[in-house]
Enzyme design. Structure first.
Site, PDB file in Angstrom:
ATOM      1  N   ASN A   5       0.864  -1.183   0.000  1.00 30.71           N
ATOM      2  CA  ASN A   5       0.000   0.000   0.000  1.00 30.71           C
ATOM      3  C   ASN A   5       0.898   1.230   0.000  1.00 30.71           C
ATOM      4  O   ASN A   5       1.478   1.575   1.024  1.00 30.71           O
ATOM      5  CB  ASN A   5      -0.911  -0.011   1.241  1.00 30.71           C
ATOM      6  N   LYS A   7       0.010   4.266  -0.296  1.00 34.98           N
ATOM      7  CA  LYS A   7      -0.640   5.477   0.227  1.00 34.98           C
ATOM      8  C   LYS A   7      -0.379   6.641  -0.759  1.00 34.98           C
ATOM      9  O   LYS A   7      -0.327   6.387  -1.953  1.00 34.98           O
ATOM     10  CB  LYS A   7      -0.156   5.784   1.648  1.00 34.98           C
ATOM     11  N   HIS A  93      -9.735   1.746   5.376  1.00 34.02           N
ATOM     12  CA  HIS A  93      -8.417   2.003   5.979  1.00 34.02           C
ATOM     13  C   HIS A  93      -8.572   3.109   7.032  1.00 34.02           C
ATOM     14  O   HIS A  93      -9.307   4.075   6.822  1.00 34.02           O
ATOM     15  CB  HIS A  93      -7.414   2.418   4.908  1.00 34.02           C
ATOM     16  N   GLU A  95      -6.866   5.564   7.868  1.00 35.39           N
ATOM     17  CA  GLU A  95      -6.579   6.937   7.424  1.00 35.39           C
ATOM     18  C   GLU A  95      -7.784   7.523   6.689  1.00 35.39           C
ATOM     19  O   GLU A  95      -8.091   8.704   6.816  1.00 35.39           O
ATOM     20  CB  GLU A  95      -5.327   6.936   6.529  1.00 35.39           C
ATOM     21  N   GLU A 161      -5.312  -3.926  11.114  1.00 35.58           N
ATOM     22  CA  GLU A 161      -4.238  -2.935  11.222  1.00 35.58           C
ATOM     23  C   GLU A 161      -4.472  -2.087  12.468  1.00 35.58           C
ATOM     24  O   GLU A 161      -5.219  -1.094  12.421  1.00 35.58           O
ATOM     25  CB  GLU A 161      -4.253  -2.002  10.007  1.00 35.58           C
ATOM     26  N   GLY A 167       2.716   2.969  10.875  1.00 41.58           N
ATOM     27  CA  GLY A 167       3.741   4.000  10.704  1.00 41.58           C
ATOM     28  C   GLY A 167       4.500   4.354  11.971  1.00 41.58           C
ATOM     29  O   GLY A 167       5.229   5.336  12.000  1.00 41.58           O
ATOM     30  N   SER A 205       3.493  -1.416  10.607  1.00 42.05           N
ATOM     31  CA  SER A 205       4.942  -1.485  10.818  1.00 42.05           C
ATOM     32  C   SER A 205       5.553  -2.844  10.456  1.00 42.05           C
ATOM     33  O   SER A 205       6.462  -3.319  11.136  1.00 42.05           O
ATOM     34  CB  SER A 205       5.294  -1.090  12.254  1.00 42.05           C
TER      35      SER A 205
HETATM   36  P1  13P Z   1       3.049   0.946   7.728  1.00 45.52           P
HETATM   37  O1  13P Z   1       3.516  -0.397   7.190  1.00 45.52           O
HETATM   38  O2  13P Z   1       3.799   2.090   7.142  1.00 45.52           O
HETATM   39  O3  13P Z   1       2.961   0.932   9.194  1.00 45.52           O
HETATM   40  O4  13P Z   1       1.538   1.126   7.182  1.00 45.52           O
HETATM   41  C1  13P Z   1       0.623   0.130   7.405  1.00 45.52           C
HETATM   42  C2  13P Z   1      -0.585   0.432   6.616  1.00 45.52           C
HETATM   43  O5  13P Z   1      -1.348   1.309   6.973  1.00 45.52           O
HETATM   44  C3  13P Z   1      -0.793  -0.340   5.384  1.00 45.52           C
HETATM   45  O6  13P Z   1      -2.092  -0.174   4.915  1.00 45.52           O
END
Ligand code: 13P
Length: 242
Positions: A5, A7, A93, A95, A161, A167, A205
């Site tokens: 992903n 983003k 997600h 976010e 997640e 992150g 992560s």
């Molecule tokens: P990270 O791997 O950067 O923590 O992000 C996870 C994520 O939100 C994948 O959709």
């Protein structure tokens, strides 16, 4: 399955070198789909590159709207995604939930829109740290899973997640992931009356040093990788090790 992903990252040039490197470096396994979710504006280009190079990478969208052909500025519908051979779509997600205030009702409509066009949803759930601290995770996730009520779960993937792990460099431990994945599978069996074997992938992560351990759990059916997926060498190694 191992999902990248991106983003809101990358450029056309980076998309091109990522697809080229991953296609060369990954030991593709039919049982373990390799999924690339670039920003929507690169889906068309990614699709052309994948076709040109006959790459086994599958495409996933980071977004979908539930209405078709409507006056929604910035919208992207399931029919459009299908034109770019999009096989998967991320829905819910954290976010997006937070930024766009997505409710269970909206997410339910998105799930149906994807399924009606034969796009497989990767439905994301996860708790914030306050909820974990109060030991309310299962209750919280249960309420997120209600969006799946009356949805045909065949082919639906659930991505667990934890928000505190995204992150942050702090991945959940294997024991914790196992406990939550088993809760999610049991929830689908008992509360959604589903006898479909549901795949639950983990994200938060994931990196080169923890991927093997996380994937060694029989409750983990794949990984959803954010930051560490941007580098094609690291992502390919994660795929090959998992
Ligand atoms: P990270 O791997 O950067 O923590 O992000 C996870 C994520 O939100 C994948 O959709």
């Amino acid at each position: 399955m191992i999902i990248a992903n991106w983003k809101m990252n990358g450029s056309k040039e980076e998309v091109s070198s990522w697809i080229k490197s991953v296609t060369e470096e990954v030991d593709f396994d039919n049982e373990k789909p390799c999924v690339f979710c670039p920003p929507s504006c690169y889906l068309d280009y990614s699709c052309s590159l994948i076709k040109e190079t006959s790459s086994p990478i599958f495409l996933g969208s980071q977004n979908i709207n539930y209405k078709k052909s409507s006056a929604l500025t910035g919208g992207i519908d399931s029919k459009m995604l299908k034109e770019f051979l999009t096989k998967y779509v991320l829905i819910g997600h954290s976010e997006q939930r937070e930024t766009f205030k997505e409710t269970n009702e909206i997410l339910h409509s998105k799930l149906l829109a994807a399924i009606n066009e034969d796009i497989l949803p990767i439905f994301c759930i996860g708790e914030p740290s306050e909820v974990k601290q109060k030991d309310n995770t299962e209750y919280f996730l249960g309420s997120q899973l209600e969006a799946l009520y009356d949805v045909d779960l065949n082919g639906v993937i659930i991505a667990y997640e934890p928000i505190w792990a995204i992150g942050s460099g702090l991945n959940a431990t294997k024991d914790y992931i196992e406990k939550i994945h088993s809760f999610v599978k049991e929830y689908c069996r008992s509360n959604l009356n589903s006898d479909v074997k549901i795949s639950v992938v983990y994200g938060g992560s994931v990196n080169l040093s923890n991927c093997e351990e996380i994937m060694s759990s029989f409750e983990v059916d794949g990984l959803l990788v954010g930051g560490a997926s941007l580098d094609p060498d690291i992502f390919s190694k994660i795929y090959n090790l998992s």
